[in-house]
Write an enzyme that holds these catalytic residues in place. Structure first.
Site, mmCIF file in Angstrom:
data_model
loop_
_atom_site.group_PDB
_atom_site.id
_atom_site.type_symbol
_atom_site.label_atom_id
_atom_site.label_comp_id
_atom_site.label_asym_id
_atom_site.label_seq_id
_atom_site.Cartn_x
_atom_site.Cartn_y
_atom_site.Cartn_z
ATOM 1 N N HIS A 96 5.083 0.017 -0.177
ATOM 2 C CA HIS A 96 5.468 -0.806 0.717
ATOM 3 C C HIS A 96 4.553 -1.930 1.381
ATOM 4 O O HIS A 96 3.401 -1.831 1.286
ATOM 5 C CB HIS A 96 6.297 -0.113 1.922
ATOM 6 N N HIS A 139 1.008 -1.203 0.033
ATOM 7 C CA HIS A 139 0.006 -0.133 -0.190
ATOM 8 C C HIS A 139 0.817 1.468 -0.054
ATOM 9 O O HIS A 139 2.055 1.079 0.445
ATOM 10 C CB HIS A 139 -0.748 -0.094 1.226
ATOM 11 N N ARG A 172 5.630 -9.283 17.172
ATOM 12 C CA ARG A 172 6.439 -8.337 16.825
ATOM 13 C C ARG A 172 5.767 -6.861 17.091
ATOM 14 O O ARG A 172 4.441 -6.844 17.104
ATOM 15 C CB ARG A 172 6.571 -8.139 15.145
ATOM 16 N N ASP A 231 1.212 5.033 1.951
ATOM 17 C CA ASP A 231 0.545 5.553 2.998
ATOM 18 C C ASP A 231 -0.310 6.990 2.418
ATOM 19 O O ASP A 231 -1.571 7.423 3.089
ATOM 20 C CB ASP A 231 1.502 6.020 4.071
#
Length: 317
Positions: free
Chosen positions: A286, A228, A296, A230
């Site tokens: 990204h 996508h 994570r 941002d």
């Protein structure tokens, strides 16, 4: 004295028992076992190669995704600052421009000296405390101290309203002070890298903690791995940053950040205290690899050039 045996006894004559004869050995007969042994060894070697290849592919699937060709920042490196400039996209042209802030210089950077390891551990504890109140049924949970959004099951709640005064027993004023200091350090780093006045950058939403594990996605909100942009997803974003709060291959596998580029994607391996930042347009398309194991933690901190899109730092309730 027992009689010495000089050889096998002969069958009595007329007994009807067949006479035993030593089989006559030929080269062909002697070669057969050796050939069978060689075939077995070749089969075993082939099976070993298959098993080795399978193990390698399994290891690769746990530690990497297809298309990742180059590592921009290795987990084991300690980077004082690495910056790569890339041509700006046209995404910013469809938005109001702010002189001295709207990107004219675009790129991506990584630094391991903005936030200390100890600060990363302390701010991770804020995420852990907040997310202990809920958590997604899928693999991705968020905690937004600004809006109060918290993943709970397949939905979100406002933790300030939902938990009320209990929040004061979970967080402290020191937590919110540290959060503000971390945000300021990241803001100064971005301003310096892109040659901006720090005051021209306005914290914008969504800015949030994320916790990702290998649990299967339950809703679209859990599918964090899609590529996508941002600036397209969140129109207010002009500069995006991620502060990693856990270590790749120590705390989790998979989960690397990938800049998508034709022919040679670039990946950032998370490291607790590492700040990764970039301009938010399609020059920095990204995605995040799926987390294969472990957990994570990170915090996304975004900035806008438009003061109308600015949000305040969260305050201790």
């Amino acid at each position: 004295m027992a009689p010495q045996r000089r050889g096998p006894s002969k069958a009595p004559e007329g007994s009807g028992a067949p006479e035993r004869r030593r089989p006559i050995s030929t080269k062909k007969d002697r070669a057969a076992p050796r050939e069978a042994q060689r075939k077995w060894l070749r089969t075993g070697a082939g099976l070993g190669a298959v098993l080795a290849l399978s193990a390698f592919l399994l290891w690769s699937s746990l530690g990497s995704d297809d298309g990742v060709a180059e590592v921009l920042a290795h987990r084991g490196e300690v980077l004082a600052g690495r910056f790569i400039e890339v041509p700006c996209s046209e995404d910013y042209n469809s938005h109001r421009r702010f002189e001295g802030c709207t990107p004219r210089k675009c790129g991506r950077g990584v630094s391991d000296v903005v936030i200390t390891k100890q600060e990363a551990e302390r701010i991770r504890s804020i995420a852990e405390k907040g997310l202990s109140l809920g958590g997604s049924d899928g693999g991705a949970s968020i905690l937004d101290l600004h809006s109060g959004a918290l993943s709970v099951g397949k939905h979100f709640v406002n933790l300030y309203r939902y938990f009320g005064d209990k929040i004061r027993t979970v967080f402290s004023e020191e937590d919110f002070r540290l959060y503000r200091e971390i945000r300021q350090k990241v803001q100064l780093t971005i301003a310096e890298a892109f040659g901006l006045r720090p005051s021209s950058l306005h914290l914008t939403k969504p800015t949030f903690f994320s916790r990702i594990n290998s649990t299967a996605a339950r809703t679209a909100h859990d599918e964090y791995w899609h590529a996508h942009v941002d600036k397209v997803t969140y129109g207010s974003f002009d500069y995006t940053s991620l502060l990693y709060l856990s270590d790749y291959l120590e705390d989790f596998g998979g989960g690397r950040f990938v800049f998508m580029e034709e022919g040679a994607n670039k990946t950032v391996e998370p490291r607790a205290g590492r700040v990764s930042f970039f301009t938010s347009g399609s020059e920095n398309l990204h995605r995040v690899e799926k987390v294969r194991w472990g957990t994570r933690y990170a915090i996304t901190i975004a900035f806008s050039c438009n003061p109308d899109h600015g949000i305040a730092d969260p305050a201790f309730p």
